[in-house]
Design a protein around this motif. Sequence first.
Motif, mmCIF file in Angstrom:
data_model
loop_
_atom_site.group_PDB
_atom_site.id
_atom_site.type_symbol
_atom_site.label_atom_id
_atom_site.label_comp_id
_atom_site.label_asym_id
_atom_site.label_seq_id
_atom_site.Cartn_x
_atom_site.Cartn_y
_atom_site.Cartn_z
ATOM 1 N N GLU A 48 0.811 -1.225 0.000
ATOM 2 C CA GLU A 48 0.000 0.000 0.000
ATOM 3 C C GLU A 48 0.841 1.270 0.000
ATOM 4 O O GLU A 48 0.526 2.231 -0.708
ATOM 5 C CB GLU A 48 -0.951 -0.039 1.206
ATOM 6 C CG GLU A 48 -2.018 -1.123 1.053
ATOM 7 C CD GLU A 48 -2.702 -1.492 2.363
ATOM 8 O OE1 GLU A 48 -3.925 -1.715 2.337
ATOM 9 O OE2 GLU A 48 -2.022 -1.575 3.397
ATOM 10 N N VAL A 49 1.910 1.297 0.768
ATOM 11 C CA VAL A 49 2.774 2.473 0.758
ATOM 12 C C VAL A 49 3.468 2.598 -0.590
ATOM 13 O O VAL A 49 3.608 3.700 -1.132
ATOM 14 C CB VAL A 49 3.812 2.404 1.901
ATOM 15 C CG1 VAL A 49 4.869 3.488 1.754
ATOM 16 C CG2 VAL A 49 3.117 2.533 3.255
ATOM 17 N N GLY A 50 3.894 1.464 -1.151
ATOM 18 C CA GLY A 50 4.537 1.493 -2.462
ATOM 19 C C GLY A 50 3.621 2.051 -3.528
ATOM 20 O O GLY A 50 4.040 2.860 -4.364
ATOM 21 N N LYS A 51 2.369 1.632 -3.521
ATOM 22 C CA LYS A 51 1.408 2.155 -4.495
ATOM 23 C C LYS A 51 1.199 3.653 -4.302
ATOM 24 O O LYS A 51 1.036 4.406 -5.271
ATOM 25 C CB LYS A 51 0.081 1.407 -4.376
ATOM 26 C CG LYS A 51 0.148 -0.030 -4.870
ATOM 27 C CD LYS A 51 -1.191 -0.736 -4.685
ATOM 28 C CE LYS A 51 -1.127 -2.180 -5.188
ATOM 29 N NZ LYS A 51 -2.421 -2.885 -4.983
ATOM 30 N N ALA A 52 1.187 4.092 -3.032
ATOM 31 C CA ALA A 52 1.026 5.519 -2.764
ATOM 32 C C ALA A 52 2.229 6.309 -3.281
ATOM 33 O O ALA A 52 2.089 7.381 -3.857
ATOM 34 C CB ALA A 52 0.843 5.750 -1.258
ATOM 35 N N LEU A 53 3.427 5.763 -3.070
ATOM 36 C CA LEU A 53 4.624 6.420 -3.598
ATOM 37 C C LEU A 53 4.586 6.470 -5.119
ATOM 38 O O LEU A 53 4.965 7.478 -5.736
ATOM 39 C CB LEU A 53 5.879 5.671 -3.136
ATOM 40 C CG LEU A 53 6.354 5.933 -1.708
ATOM 41 C CD1 LEU A 53 7.481 4.977 -1.347
ATOM 42 C CD2 LEU A 53 6.811 7.379 -1.546
ATOM 43 N N THR A 54 4.126 5.393 -5.725
ATOM 44 C CA THR A 54 4.021 5.360 -7.180
ATOM 45 C C THR A 54 3.042 6.417 -7.671
ATOM 46 O O THR A 54 3.317 7.149 -8.621
ATOM 47 C CB THR A 54 3.560 3.970 -7.648
ATOM 48 O OG1 THR A 54 4.525 3.004 -7.265
ATOM 49 C CG2 THR A 54 3.372 3.935 -9.149
ATOM 50 N N ALA A 55 1.900 6.489 -7.000
ATOM 51 C CA ALA A 55 0.890 7.467 -7.411
ATOM 52 C C ALA A 55 1.402 8.894 -7.233
ATOM 53 O O ALA A 55 1.070 9.791 -7.997
ATOM 54 C CB ALA A 55 -0.392 7.250 -6.603
ATOM 55 N N LYS A 95 -6.190 4.562 6.830
ATOM 56 C CA LYS A 95 -6.050 3.117 6.646
ATOM 57 C C LYS A 95 -5.129 2.504 7.695
ATOM 58 O O LYS A 95 -5.455 1.485 8.299
ATOM 59 C CB LYS A 95 -5.522 2.815 5.243
ATOM 60 C CG LYS A 95 -5.363 1.329 4.950
ATOM 61 C CD LYS A 95 -5.028 1.065 3.485
ATOM 62 C CE LYS A 95 -6.247 1.273 2.598
ATOM 63 N NZ LYS A 95 -6.003 0.831 1.201
ATOM 64 N N HIS A 96 -3.975 3.143 7.915
ATOM 65 C CA HIS A 96 -3.006 2.617 8.873
ATOM 66 C C HIS A 96 -2.917 3.452 10.141
ATOM 67 O O HIS A 96 -2.375 2.992 11.146
ATOM 68 C CB HIS A 96 -1.622 2.536 8.227
ATOM 69 C CG HIS A 96 -1.618 1.779 6.940
ATOM 70 N ND1 HIS A 96 -1.102 2.281 5.770
ATOM 71 C CD2 HIS A 96 -2.117 0.548 6.641
ATOM 72 C CE1 HIS A 96 -1.247 1.392 4.803
ATOM 73 N NE2 HIS A 96 -1.876 0.344 5.296
ATOM 74 N N ILE A 124 -2.520 4.871 15.940
ATOM 75 C CA ILE A 124 -2.682 3.614 15.202
ATOM 76 C C ILE A 124 -3.844 2.850 15.821
ATOM 77 O O ILE A 124 -3.815 2.537 17.019
ATOM 78 C CB ILE A 124 -1.403 2.770 15.272
ATOM 79 C CG1 ILE A 124 -0.213 3.534 14.677
ATOM 80 C CG2 ILE A 124 -1.591 1.444 14.524
ATOM 81 C CD1 ILE A 124 1.104 2.794 14.780
ATOM 82 N N PRO A 125 -4.883 2.546 15.052
ATOM 83 C CA PRO A 125 -6.027 1.797 15.602
ATOM 84 C C PRO A 125 -5.580 0.459 16.184
ATOM 85 O O PRO A 125 -4.596 -0.142 15.733
ATOM 86 C CB PRO A 125 -6.933 1.594 14.383
ATOM 87 C CG PRO A 125 -6.567 2.714 13.447
ATOM 88 C CD PRO A 125 -5.096 2.923 13.645
ATOM 89 N N GLU A 126 -6.291 -0.016 17.172
ATOM 90 C CA GLU A 126 -5.887 -1.220 17.891
ATOM 91 C C GLU A 126 -5.766 -2.428 16.974
ATOM 92 O O GLU A 126 -4.832 -3.230 17.092
ATOM 93 C CB GLU A 126 -6.891 -1.517 19.013
ATOM 94 C CG GLU A 126 -6.493 -2.695 19.889
ATOM 95 C CD GLU A 126 -7.450 -2.908 21.051
ATOM 96 O OE1 GLU A 126 -7.301 -3.934 21.749
ATOM 97 O OE2 GLU A 126 -8.335 -2.050 21.255
ATOM 98 N N ASP A 127 -6.736 -2.585 16.028
ATOM 99 C CA ASP A 127 -6.686 -3.757 15.156
ATOM 100 C C ASP A 127 -5.479 -3.708 14.229
ATOM 101 O O ASP A 127 -4.845 -4.727 13.948
ATOM 102 C CB ASP A 127 -7.986 -3.888 14.356
ATOM 103 C CG ASP A 127 -8.258 -2.690 13.463
ATOM 104 O OD1 ASP A 127 -7.852 -1.559 13.827
ATOM 105 O OD2 ASP A 127 -8.877 -2.865 12.397
ATOM 106 N N VAL A 128 -5.118 -2.501 13.765
ATOM 107 C CA VAL A 128 -3.946 -2.343 12.900
ATOM 108 C C VAL A 128 -2.676 -2.628 13.699
ATOM 109 O O VAL A 128 -1.767 -3.337 13.236
ATOM 110 C CB VAL A 128 -3.902 -0.932 12.295
ATOM 111 C CG1 VAL A 128 -2.612 -0.727 11.495
ATOM 112 C CG2 VAL A 128 -5.115 -0.691 11.406
ATOM 113 N N ASN A 129 -2.625 -2.090 14.906
ATOM 114 C CA ASN A 129 -1.431 -2.286 15.727
ATOM 115 C C ASN A 129 -1.262 -3.759 16.106
ATOM 116 O O ASN A 129 -0.131 -4.266 16.171
ATOM 117 C CB ASN A 129 -1.522 -1.435 16.997
ATOM 118 C CG ASN A 129 -0.169 -1.240 17.649
ATOM 119 O OD1 ASN A 129 0.790 -0.847 16.995
ATOM 120 N ND2 ASN A 129 -0.075 -1.510 18.937
ATOM 121 N N ASN A 130 -2.358 -4.443 16.333
ATOM 122 C CA ASN A 130 -2.285 -5.866 16.668
ATOM 123 C C ASN A 130 -1.672 -6.660 15.520
ATOM 124 O O ASN A 130 -0.821 -7.529 15.727
ATOM 125 C CB ASN A 130 -3.687 -6.405 16.983
ATOM 126 C CG ASN A 130 -3.650 -7.872 17.372
ATOM 127 O OD1 ASN A 130 -3.021 -8.264 18.343
ATOM 128 N ND2 ASN A 130 -4.330 -8.700 16.581
#
Length: 573
Positions: free
Chosen positions: A75-82, A400-401, A411-417
Amino acid sequence: MKREMKWSGLVLTTTLFAGLLAACGNNNDNAGNASPSISANPTATSSASEDNLAPLTMTFYSEDPNPNWANMQDEVGKALTATTGITLDAEYAVGDPVQKSSLIAASGEYPDLISAKGSISKFVDAGAVLDLTDLIDQYAPNIKKVFEGQLGRLKYSEVDPAIYVIPSYSTVGQQYFNAGGGFELQHRVVKELGYPQIKTVADFEKAIKDYLKLHPKDENGNPNIGLSLNADDWHMFISVTNPAFLTTGGADDGEFHIDIDTQEVTYHFRRPEEKEYFRWLNHMNAEGLLDKESFVQKYDQYKAKIATGRVLGLIDQDWDYGDGEKALKAEGKFEYGYGHYPVTLTSEYKEASFWPSGFMAGNGLAISKDNPDPVRAIKFLDYLASDEGQVLMNWGIEGKHYKVEGGKRVIPEDVNNRKINDATKFQKETGIGNYNLLSAHYGDGVKDPTGNYYTTNFPEQIVAGFNDVEKETLAAYGATTWRDLFPKEEEFKVRPWGASWNIPVPTESDSVVLEKKLQDITWKRIPQAILAKPEEFDKIWDDYQKELIAADVEKAEDLREELVKARVRMWSE
């Protein structure tokens, strides 16, 4: 336009927009003013200009592996590409990275971007990389901002003051809030034993021995393993030889011990106290507490063994054994995870993992003479060094993250988990942590203009990443993070040379051949001494020392001392 190159492996596609580059400059201009937010939304940034630059592929080579690289499809790579558009078509070294770098440097055909760590001298001597001084001055305001007051340390040497590398391994303003090294014991071990003192090798040994008496086998009837070492290729430094100086009060200066006051250099294996450290490992082997496969197992076998949960103790860094521990966490086996303890040979020594070096500069990214567009390359690297770029690489994509609550990134708990307990898949999917070594960046503890930390490694977030078992162990030792157990940085003098291993060595120097010869001797003799019968240890060690003398170790020490003192002079100007 895309060039087909043989350097396959990593792909980073980036279209650098003129509006983006202007935004980078604005970030620098406003560095002193707190702004309400730093956008990590690439669409918002790139829409500022319709003057998009054409896509361009640049080849990239790195000595360090990146097993979680996903060809920028994360996801970060796609963002950098965009946002940007450049594509890095890269190769990561496999096998012996130094040998790989030597082959590439001698080939006469170079990747566009090169991250060769200590092997950068091979490319400099081959005339393969550009002096970045003017490129940084003209096109990289964010890189200049990150290295403000430190640009003098980017110079290659006292004799050659060019800037060949943008340091990416040494961060600016780094504060260590947690520890990932030292000696490791599983949480179940210390809990079963009532959380005993773990400060010396004798304490560490006793904990392993006592636990094995109670639990010689796991629940499946397989024997538990007291201590396993990782001696596969360069991992030998991390798990076998570096602990010899760290446990005896020596800073990490590679293969040399350097007196903090006189700068006198000694090949560290010649220190008498280190002989006693290796004698202790010899004793552990004789007692049956050392994994008998330590010096024959491959790296993947080592990590797979850790993933079984049978290995009670390690002497390593978490980034080295982490894949094995991550597998245990993914299965919910948190009691099989490891705590970090500042173990020394005896109580007279101070564990030296956090002996400060100051900003070291050194290892990082170079632009080769074959690069099709050095200006675009430096502008891309400058974007990565911008506030926006660093937030994207460290935190990911807003919404998202992470989210912003009351001006604070959370950072939301589910993401951090997932980030903590399913770390390998998380990194491959998100790309968080995949791009930091491409350019200049701030270290843990540094805040951006919004008052938020650039990285996610700060006390509250670190604690939020601990599972309940780890928190229970820490609380039993009166600590909040593992760093609390180790000596504080202010207990040591800052090394004015940074770190010896970080100093480039010209390829024509006799040091290159001498130090390789010493390493070959050491990597043969140290395992031999550890695995010998205890009554044979002294003779093997004496023969080892004689062999070092015959290999001209004293000349190697003198040459390294010249390099250290030259750097001190250069950095003192």
